[in-house]
Write an enzyme that holds these catalytic residues in place. Structure first.
Site, PDB file in Angstrom:
ATOM      1  N   ASP A  35      29.512 121.721  84.795  1.00 51.94           N
ATOM      2  CA  ASP A  35      28.129 121.037  84.029  1.00 51.94           C
ATOM      3  C   ASP A  35      27.495 122.108  83.014  1.00 51.94           C
ATOM      4  OD1 ASP A  35      28.409 119.029  86.355  1.00 51.94           O
ATOM      5  OD2 ASP A  35      26.991 120.354  87.442  1.00 51.94           O
ATOM      6  N   GLU A 206      26.455 109.098  84.747  1.00 51.68           N
ATOM      7  CA  GLU A 206      25.440 110.340  85.302  1.00 51.68           C
ATOM      8  C   GLU A 206      25.583 111.314  83.804  1.00 51.68           C
ATOM      9  OE1 GLU A 206      26.630 111.773  88.815  1.00 51.68           O
ATOM     10  OE2 GLU A 206      28.589 112.743  88.129  1.00 51.68           O
TER      11      GLU A 206
END
Length: 477
Positions: A35, A206
């Site tokens: 991420d 997401e």
């Protein structure tokens, strides 16, 4: 302040700048490498990613390639008050002359779980210090809301895009921001995982992140379960009008970035985007796995590559590059820093100032060694005011320091996280074509003990004298 994040205006450097130092993927290896969020500011790259711990850590480097070996520095530690236990999916943004670090975390007891929190910097340094500013009120009743980032629109205030569950499906939502630390209302859904390629393993939307180009705003996002090799990127396009209206968004019918079995790249996703130092290129920074059986854990590593744009202005991300493929660094990265990089040479021995071992740890000792061209023998000089300088290791981003701020003869020179202490400030006292490095706090000079010419001798401070073992020159690299 020069900040390069998508949607922030960056003054352009001269065109046709040289590419930066080459690197190979992974750009940052395990374990703190999923991420990723990356920005370029004032001659440095700053990188932050998921740690799955209470620590939020950051890397700093003068080149993108240097992030691979840059030291990890803790910029904030969560406590039972502002979140606890684990953080993930950070997003670093420059807004109103402050840095804001948004991240997902388990919230405090009684406040719900897996919420989005925000930190605010005290000044213009991405390394902080930071103050915790609370939890964004994104979902009704404090419900689950993660993977958020700031999105900017022409003619509209900043908005926050994130992922949440409503009606049993994990989709994308958007909320208007009343300030950098809060939204003015709960979010509105703008995407659900309705297409087959968004539902592999489980239906998921997401990790939204915006790319601006040609006056248009494109919102990339991750689709399908990260437990599968089919985690991938999709894209929404803002067609104009109120960003809070679902009709202002259209979804691409096919993914824009996905696994490449031929290149050994699986589950590429959770991307962020950044401009090159000269503002002529756009780069994707994302995580991926190297085998189909790896999932959502710490096996994921950060990768980077340059992207292009289609004739309609939309991003063309290409195919994930195979690891160990040489990639030229971003345009302008080789001369991106306004601070020249130097080799510092001992007059009596001709050897270079060197971080021993080499090492990125606080307290690593600094000595002399035959010059070998590595970053732990390269330094930058940062003006500390009043005629003094901080001398910063190109390898670790840490400062030359007199251990324990000692004023004693024979105190060793080390590297340590840069701060405001005068034991990290040195005056360059001219001596013909050479100079002495005089420590501000002690008025003593950096010295090669016993005028040794051996490799590995640790530098110490001693009263200043005329010996050539206290005389230095610097050579621009």
């Amino acid at each position: 302040m020069l900040a390069s994040v998508l949607g922030v205006v960056v003054p352009a450097s001269p065109a046709l700048a040289a590419p930066g130092p080459s690197f190979t993927n992974p750009l940052v290896g395990t374990p703190n490498s999923a991420d990723p969020s990356i920005v370029y500011s004032d001659g440095y790259w700053y990188y932050v990613a998921t740690t799955w711990s209470s620590r939020i850590i950051m890397r700093k480097s003068a080149t993108m390639a240097g992030l691979k070996t840059a030291a990890e520095q803790t910029v904030f530690t969560l406590s039972p008050g502002p979140g606890c236990c684990t953080m993930w999916a950070p997003d670093l943004q420059w807004i109103n002359n402050r840095w804001y670090l948004y991240f997902s975390a388990e919230a405090s007891p009684g406040q719900g779980e897996r919420r989005t929190c925000v930190l605010e910097s005290a000044g213009s340094d991405p390394l902080g210090p930071y103050t915790y500013r609370g939890i964004l009120n994104l979902e009704p009743n404090g419900a689950w809301a993660i993977d958020g980032s700031v999105i900017r629109f022409n003619g509209y205030p900043n908005h926050f895009v994130y992922s949440a569950f409503r009606g049993g499906e994990q989709g994308l939502f958007i909320a208007p921001m009343s300030s950098p630390t809060q939204v003015s209302r709960n979010g509105i859904r703008i995407s659900s995982p309705t297409l087959s390629w968004e539902r592999q393993g489980s239906p998921v939307n997401e990790g939204p992140y915006a790319v601006d180009n040609a006056g248009k705003t494109f919102l990339t996002y991750s689709a399908s379960s990260c437990q599968t090799p089919d985690y991938k990127l999709g894209m929404l396009t803002w067609t104009g009008g109120d960003p809070m209206s679902p009709s202002s968004w259209t979804k691409e019918s096919t993914p824009i970035f996905q696994r490449s079995d031929a290149n050994g790249v699986y589950g590429p996703g959770h991307a962020s985007f950044v401009k090159s130092p000269d503002n002529t290129e756009t780069w994707i920074v994302y995580h991926a796995n190297s085998s189909a059986g790896q999932g959502c854990g710490t096996t994921r590593t950060t990768r980077a590559q340059k992207i292009s744009f289609n004739s309609d202005g939309s991003p063309n991300l290409g195919v994930p590059v195979r690891t160990r493929t040489t990639i030229e660094g971003p345009s302008g990265d080789s001369n991106a820093s306004s601070r020249t990089v130097y080799r510092i040479n001992a007059r009596h021995s001709g050897k270079a100032m060197d971080v021993q071992q080499p090492n990125t740890d606080n307290g690593a000792r600094v000595g002399q060694y035959t010059y070998n061209g590595n970053a732990w023998q390269q330094w930058q000089f940062q003006d500390a005011g009043s005629g003094y300088w901080r001398i910063i290791s190109q390898h670790s981003g840490k400062c030359l320091d007199v251990v324990n701020a000692s004023t004693a003869d024979g105190a060793e020179l080390i590297q340590y996280t840069c701060g405001s202490g005068t034991n990290q400030q040195f005056q360059m006292v001219a001596n013909g074509s050479y100079f002495q490095l005089q420590a501000r706090h002690s008025s003593k000079c950096v010295d090669v003990p016993s005028a040794s010419t051996a490799d590995g001798v640790i530098l110490k401070q001693y009263p200043c004298n005329t010996g050539t073992n206290q005389q230095w020159s610097r050579t621009a690299i």
